[in-house]
Design a protein around this motif. Structure first.
Motif, PDB file in Angstrom:
ATOM      1  N   ALA A 224      14.363  54.237 -15.315  1.00 48.02           N
ATOM      2  CA  ALA A 224      15.115  54.906 -16.375  1.00 48.02           C
ATOM      3  C   ALA A 224      15.606  56.289 -15.960  1.00 48.02           C
ATOM      4  CB  ALA A 224      14.271  55.011 -17.646  1.00 48.02           C
ATOM      5  N   ALA A 225      15.117  56.824 -14.856  1.00 46.05           N
ATOM      6  CA  ALA A 225      15.632  58.102 -14.347  1.00 46.05           C
ATOM      7  C   ALA A 225      17.138  58.028 -14.124  1.00 46.05           C
ATOM      8  CB  ALA A 225      14.933  58.475 -13.044  1.00 46.05           C
ATOM      9  N   GLY A 226      17.617  56.864 -13.714  1.00 47.09           N
ATOM     10  CA  GLY A 226      19.043  56.700 -13.464  1.00 47.09           C
ATOM     11  C   GLY A 226      19.896  56.840 -14.708  1.00 47.09           C
ATOM     12  N   GLU A 227      19.270  56.750 -15.883  1.00 45.11           N
ATOM     13  CA  GLU A 227      19.994  56.832 -17.152  1.00 45.11           C
ATOM     14  C   GLU A 227      20.115  58.260 -17.674  1.00 45.11           C
ATOM     15  OE1 GLU A 227      17.589  54.400 -19.626  1.00 45.11           O
ATOM     16  OE2 GLU A 227      18.065  52.526 -18.581  1.00 45.11           O
ATOM     17  N   LEU A 228      19.488  59.229 -17.019  1.00 40.07           N
ATOM     18  CA  LEU A 228      19.513  60.598 -17.522  1.00 40.07           C
ATOM     19  C   LEU A 228      20.947  61.135 -17.518  1.00 40.07           C
ATOM     20  CD1 LEU A 228      16.293  61.949 -15.771  1.00 40.07           C
ATOM     21  CD2 LEU A 228      16.582  61.434 -18.214  1.00 40.07           C
ATOM     22  N   PRO A 229      21.346  61.846 -18.565  1.00 43.61           N
ATOM     23  CA  PRO A 229      22.735  62.293 -18.693  1.00 43.61           C
ATOM     24  C   PRO A 229      23.205  63.196 -17.554  1.00 43.61           C
ATOM     25  CG  PRO A 229      21.604  62.448 -20.795  1.00 43.61           C
ATOM     26  CD  PRO A 229      20.563  62.130 -19.763  1.00 43.61           C
ATOM     27  N   PHE A 230      24.501  63.067 -17.242  1.00 41.20           N
ATOM     28  CA  PHE A 230      25.178  63.910 -16.261  1.00 41.20           C
ATOM     29  C   PHE A 230      24.458  63.940 -14.911  1.00 41.20           C
ATOM     30  CE2 PHE A 230      26.348  65.522 -20.461  1.00 41.20           C
ATOM     31  CZ  PHE A 230      27.733  65.506 -20.377  1.00 41.20           C
ATOM     32  N   LEU A 231      23.976  62.777 -14.481  1.00 39.23           N
ATOM     33  CA  LEU A 231      23.258  62.671 -13.211  1.00 39.23           C
ATOM     34  C   LEU A 231      24.077  61.940 -12.147  1.00 39.23           C
ATOM     35  CD1 LEU A 231      20.593  63.089 -11.631  1.00 39.23           C
ATOM     36  CD2 LEU A 231      19.831  60.863 -12.526  1.00 39.23           C
ATOM     37  N   ILE A 232      24.744  60.856 -12.530  1.00 38.83           N
ATOM     38  CA  ILE A 232      25.441  59.999 -11.572  1.00 38.83           C
ATOM     39  C   ILE A 232      26.950  60.091 -11.796  1.00 38.83           C
ATOM     40  CG2 ILE A 232      25.820  57.593 -10.885  1.00 38.83           C
ATOM     41  CD1 ILE A 232      22.879  57.072 -11.404  1.00 38.83           C
ATOM     42  N   SER A 233      27.707  60.197 -10.696  1.00 35.02           N
ATOM     43  CA  SER A 233      29.141  60.465 -10.804  1.00 35.02           C
ATOM     44  C   SER A 233      30.033  59.274 -10.497  1.00 35.02           C
ATOM     45  CB  SER A 233      29.528  61.619  -9.864  1.00 35.02           C
ATOM     46  OG  SER A 233      29.290  61.259  -8.500  1.00 35.02           O
ATOM     47  N   SER A 234      29.502  58.191  -9.939  1.00 37.76           N
ATOM     48  CA  SER A 234      30.357  57.047  -9.619  1.00 37.76           C
ATOM     49  C   SER A 234      29.533  55.768  -9.600  1.00 37.76           C
ATOM     50  CB  SER A 234      31.030  57.231  -8.256  1.00 37.76           C
ATOM     51  OG  SER A 234      30.085  57.148  -7.206  1.00 37.76           O
ATOM     52  N   ALA A 235      30.226  54.631  -9.726  1.00 36.88           N
ATOM     53  CA  ALA A 235      29.532  53.342  -9.786  1.00 36.88           C
ATOM     54  C   ALA A 235      29.028  52.909  -8.411  1.00 36.88           C
ATOM     55  CB  ALA A 235      30.456  52.286 -10.368  1.00 36.88           C
ATOM     56  N   GLU A 236      29.904  52.905  -7.405  1.00 30.06           N
ATOM     57  CA  GLU A 236      29.509  52.364  -6.096  1.00 30.06           C
ATOM     58  C   GLU A 236      28.479  53.247  -5.400  1.00 30.06           C
ATOM     59  OE1 GLU A 236      31.520  50.587  -1.977  1.00 30.06           O
ATOM     60  OE2 GLU A 236      32.777  51.194  -3.669  1.00 30.06           O
ATOM     61  N   GLY A 237      28.791  54.532  -5.237  1.00 38.42           N
ATOM     62  CA  GLY A 237      27.827  55.440  -4.620  1.00 38.42           C
ATOM     63  C   GLY A 237      26.576  55.599  -5.453  1.00 38.42           C
ATOM     64  N   GLY A 238      26.745  55.597  -6.780  1.00 34.04           N
ATOM     65  CA  GLY A 238      25.591  55.698  -7.661  1.00 34.04           C
ATOM     66  C   GLY A 238      24.668  54.505  -7.533  1.00 34.04           C
ATOM     67  N   SER A 239      25.264  53.332  -7.346  1.00 29.30           N
ATOM     68  CA  SER A 239      24.458  52.112  -7.175  1.00 29.30           C
ATOM     69  C   SER A 239      23.695  52.152  -5.865  1.00 29.30           C
ATOM     70  CB  SER A 239      25.366  50.883  -7.223  1.00 29.30           C
ATOM     71  OG  SER A 239      25.948  50.747  -8.502  1.00 29.30           O
ATOM     72  N   GLU A 240      24.368  52.595  -4.814  1.00 25.26           N
ATOM     73  CA  GLU A 240      23.693  52.677  -3.512  1.00 25.26           C
ATOM     74  C   GLU A 240      22.572  53.715  -3.549  1.00 25.26           C
ATOM     75  OE1 GLU A 240      27.474  51.436  -0.670  1.00 25.26           O
ATOM     76  OE2 GLU A 240      27.198  53.523  -1.271  1.00 25.26           O
ATOM     77  N   GLY A 241      22.844  54.860  -4.169  1.00 27.27           N
ATOM     78  CA  GLY A 241      21.819  55.900  -4.261  1.00 27.27           C
ATOM     79  C   GLY A 241      20.633  55.464  -5.102  1.00 27.27           C
ATOM     80  N   LEU A 242      20.914  54.825  -6.237  1.00 27.28           N
ATOM     81  CA  LEU A 242      19.836  54.339  -7.100  1.00 27.28           C
ATOM     82  C   LEU A 242      19.025  53.262  -6.403  1.00 27.28           C
ATOM     83  CD1 LEU A 242      18.635  54.357 -10.085  1.00 27.28           C
ATOM     84  CD2 LEU A 242      20.047  52.313 -10.419  1.00 27.28           C
ATOM     85  N   ASP A 243      19.706  52.307  -5.782  1.00 27.82           N
ATOM     86  CA  ASP A 243      19.017  51.199  -5.131  1.00 27.82           C
ATOM     87  C   ASP A 243      18.124  51.684  -3.987  1.00 27.82           C
ATOM     88  OD1 ASP A 243      19.034  48.034  -4.571  1.00 27.82           O
ATOM     89  OD2 ASP A 243      19.135  49.113  -2.668  1.00 27.82           O
TER      90      ASP A 243
END
Length: 338
Positions: free
Chosen positions: A100-119
Motif C-alpha cells: 500500500a506504500a505505492g498508493e501514497l499521494p503524490f509519490l509516483i509520476s508515471s505508469a511504466e517507470g512507476g511499475s518497474e520501481g514498485l515491482d
C-alpha cells in the motif's frame, strides 16, 4: 525431423527434458472489460509464456469477472479457481499493508517507470505478504485525480460532505480524513452509483473513466498525480509446481521487473490519452492544481503515511526503511514524483 530425432533418442534410452512435459492450460482471470488495454497486455504476456515454453503452456483469458468478483481475485488464485489473476490489493483494506506504500499521494509520476520501481522494490516483501500464492509482478496505472458530478474539488476541504468511490484503501482513508464518505464499488459499477446519486465522485484514471462511461455522469476532472492504484499478477502455487523446469522458466522470465513495465506501459498511454478525450467533450471541466493547492493536498495527506507506517510495523517490517527503499527504487526508474 523432430519426431524422428525424438524417436531415436527414446530408442537409445535418452529422455530429453521436454519429452515428459505435459501441456499446461492456464486460466487467466481479470475483472475489467475485454475492451480494456489490460486485456491486450495479458494476451501478449500469455503469448510470450507460450513461446518460451515451446508451446507447452496454453492460456485462456476470462475478462469482466466471469470467474469471480473483482474483490475475490487474490483468493481465486490461492484456491485454484483461476491460475493467474489480476488483483487490486487495496480492495481488501489491511490485508496487504506493505504494498500500500505505492498508493501514497503524490509519490509516483508515471505508469511504466512507476511499475518497474514498485515491482523491483516489492520483490523483497512479496514472499511474506503474499505467501499463499506465487507472486508474478506488481504494477500501477497512470497517476490520477478526482472526478466529480456537481462540485469542483480543488482543495482538501472541498471533499467534506461528499460521497466518493475510492480506488483503494489509502484513498478511502484519505476521503474519511477529509470529512467525506466512502462508497465501495468495483470499477464496472462506478457509472451506475454516480448516476443514481449513491456517490458524488470517484478517483479514477482518465482513460478508464471514458472506457467505463463514467465521463457521462461526471463534469469536473482534477488533472493531478493525486494517487495511483497498485496491482499484482499472482499465480496458483500448485499449478506452478506442476510445471517442468522449462515451463517454470517461461513463467519466471515473464514475472519480473521488465515484464511489469511491459505490462503497464500500453495501459499508461491509454490512460494518459483519456485526459484529451475528456477535454474534447462538451461541458467538461478539466483543471490542474496550482502549486499552492498541491501543497495543501500534500500537507493534508501526511497522516496517511503515519497510518501506513503503523500497519506495516504490525507485520514486523520497518516502515521508514521500506518507504525510503521505495522512493529510491522509483527514482532509479525515473518515476518519483517531485
Amino acid at each position: 525431423m523432430r519426431k524422428a530425432w525424438l524417436a531415436l533418442l527414446l530408442a537409445l534410452g535418452v529422455t530429453p527434458a521436454f519429452a515428459a512435459e505435459q501441456t499446461i492450460n492456464l486460466k487467466i482471470s481479470h475483472w475489467v472489460p475485454a475492451s480494456h488495454p489490460l486485456q491486450k497486455s495479458l494476451e501478449d504476456w500469455a503469448a510470450a509464456v507460450e513461446k518460451e515454453s515451446g508451446g507447452t503452456i496454453k492460456s485462456q483469458i476470462f475478462p469482466a469477472q466471469q470467474l469471480g468478483k473483482a474483490f475475490d481475485h487474490f483468493d481465486m488464485a490461492r484456491d485454484g479457481i483461476a491460475d493467474v489473476t489480476y488483483v487490486n490489493p487495496g480492495y481488501q483494506p489491511g490485508r496487504f499493508p506493505i504494498i500500500a506504500a505505492g498508493e501514497l499521494p503524490f509519490l509516483i509520476s508515471s505508469a511504466e517507470g512507476g511499475s518497474e520501481g514498485l515491482d523491483a522494490w516489492y520483490r523483497k516483501y512479496a514472499p511474506t505478504e503474499m505467501k499463499d500464492v506465487k507472486f508474478c509482478l506488481a504494477f500501477v496505472h497512470s497517476p490520477s485525480g478526482i472526478h466529480t458530478r456537481t462540485k469542483k474539488v480543488v482543495v482538501p476541504q472541498d471533499v467534506r460532505g461528499m460521497k466518493i468511490r475510492p480506488a483503494d484503501a489509502t484513498m478511502a482513508n484519505f476521503v474519511t480524513l477529509l470529512g467525506g464518505t466512502n462508497v465501495q464499488a468495483a470499477a464496472p459499477e462506478v457509472r451506475d452509483i454516480i448516476d443514481r446519486g449513491v456517490a458524488d465522485g470517484v478517483t479514477f484514471p482518465a482513460g478508464s473513466l471514458v472506457l467505463f462511461g463514467v465521463d457521462k455522469v461526471t463534469k469536473y476532472h482534477m488533472d493531478a498525480p493525486l494517487y495511483v492504484t497498485t496491482f499484482v499478477l499472482v499465480m496458483n502455487k500448485d499449478k506452478y509446481n506442476q510445471m517442468s523446469d522449462r515451463q517454470k522458466k517461461a513463467i519466471d522470465d515473464n514475472c519480473n521487473t521488465e515484464a511489469a513495465g511491459r505490462l503497464a506501459g500500453p495501459w499508461g498511454k491509454f490512460e494518459d490519452a483519456g485526459t484529451d478525450k475528456i477535454k474534447a467533450e462538451p461541458g467538461q471541466v478539466v483543471y490542474k492544481l496550482t502549486p499552492e493547492q498541491t501543497a495543501e493536498w500534500k500537507k493534508a495527506s501526511e497522516p496517511l503515511v503515519k497510518t501506513w507506517a503503523a500497519a506495516v510495523k504490525k507485520t514486523g517490517a520497518d516502515p521508514d526503511k521500506a518507504l525510503a527503499e521505495l522512493k529510491a527504487s522509483l527514482a532509479k526508474y525515473g518515476a518519483l514524483a517531485q
